[in-house]
Write a protein that holds these residues in place. Sequence first.
Motif, PDB file in Angstrom:
ATOM      1  N   ASP A   2       0.952   7.422  -8.535  1.00 52.90           N
ATOM      2  CA  ASP A   2       0.951   6.308  -7.582  1.00 52.90           C
ATOM      3  C   ASP A   2       1.972   5.245  -8.000  1.00 52.90           C
ATOM      4  O   ASP A   2       2.724   4.727  -7.175  1.00 52.90           O
ATOM      5  CB  ASP A   2      -0.442   5.674  -7.496  1.00 52.90           C
ATOM      6  N   ARG A  40      -8.205   4.767  -2.601  1.00 50.41           N
ATOM      7  CA  ARG A  40      -7.215   5.756  -3.038  1.00 50.41           C
ATOM      8  C   ARG A  40      -7.700   6.487  -4.282  1.00 50.41           C
ATOM      9  O   ARG A  40      -8.315   5.899  -5.163  1.00 50.41           O
ATOM     10  CB  ARG A  40      -5.879   5.069  -3.292  1.00 50.41           C
ATOM     11  N   ASP A  79       5.534  16.717  -3.729  1.00 47.91           N
ATOM     12  CA  ASP A  79       5.042  15.617  -2.894  1.00 47.91           C
ATOM     13  C   ASP A  79       3.553  15.415  -3.206  1.00 47.91           C
ATOM     14  O   ASP A  79       2.698  16.133  -2.704  1.00 47.91           O
ATOM     15  CB  ASP A  79       5.250  15.948  -1.415  1.00 47.91           C
ATOM     16  N   SER A  87       1.602  13.167  -2.347  1.00 43.80           N
ATOM     17  CA  SER A  87       0.749  12.619  -1.289  1.00 43.80           C
ATOM     18  C   SER A  87       0.064  13.743  -0.515  1.00 43.80           C
ATOM     19  O   SER A  87      -0.876  13.537   0.223  1.00 43.80           O
ATOM     20  CB  SER A  87       1.568  11.749  -0.333  1.00 43.80           C
TER      21      SER A  87
END
Length: 355
Positions: free
Chosen positions: A26, A41, A70, A72
């Motif tokens: 993050d 989160r 990635d 996310s």
Amino acid sequence: MSPAATSTHTPIFDGHNDTLLKLEIDAGAGRERDFFQRSQRGHMDLPRARDGGFAGGLFAMFVPSNPDQDFSKPFNPRDPANYAELPQPDALAFTHSLMARAFRLERASGGRMKICRNAAEIRSAMQQGQVAISLHMEGAEAIDGDFHALEVLYAAGLRSLGPVWSRKNIFADGVPMAFPSSPDTGPGLTSAGRALVTACNQLKILIDLSHLTEKGFWDVASITDAPLVASHSNAHALCASARNLTDRQLDAIRESRGLVGLNFHVAFLREDGQHRSATALDVIARHAAYLVERLGEDHVGLGSDFDGCMPPADLKDVSRLQYLLSAFRNAGMTDAMVEKIAWKNWLRVLEETQS
Ligand SMILES: [Zn+2]
């Protein structure tokens, strides 16, 4: 008032989370998050840990293969880039960043979190309501063949180590995230891997068997003088993932007075191996009951894999941990058994291994 202090909560010491990595990722993506503030989160922050009765656990330091991944998006188990071998200096540098993050968290916590070097320190932290952190390395890519890094990381606080994640390194091969598959997917320990087991025994570093091939498992079992521990794996008889443990492996863990930590990842729980969060907590309770029957109630713990897995929707983050304990009670476990699985068994095995 802290919910962790209420009498309805059973404290939990959990054998595996990837929260340090999640916070690091993050931050790297420009979304630094304050661990001491409640958030939606990831799977963990301090307020949600308190809600769930999370009293401590093994905090993994894991180095991803693919820096361009990635993060996310959910981890893609079929992308070979996610299993690429890592150069040791790169892995050590990333491990330093994760370990430094743990030390900074401890300092910023103002006494609410404590990095613990042995079971006595964990017990004392839990009694004082401090979240106990035991530093674990998931995959030993950061360790050189001469074990200089092992000595230095041990001196800094490393107390648990899995020789491999699900990829090859100089010490051993890891199991792929294959389903259905036996865990017997490749070679076991190399000569460097055998030396690593001995070095960990001498330093009293716990050796984690999760992610090892079955051959690697038996190699460790034949060398180590410590109880056999798989920090975050389930029963292969109920979910035929290569990441789970066969009955023969479970029997060896029982005979060694070791422990299996229940993993919350749905693909390691479900009979069909599917990545579906619509999975009932009963499915974890069934694995727990199976492991208790096979291992005995003194050899089962939790190994959530929070921040590194897809848990059932009802266990969507650390704040929901008490729901899982309720599912265990509803499945017929006594309070005494639930307490053992929630934290006492982990403390016992750490006591026997690290001192
Ligand atoms: Zn893992």
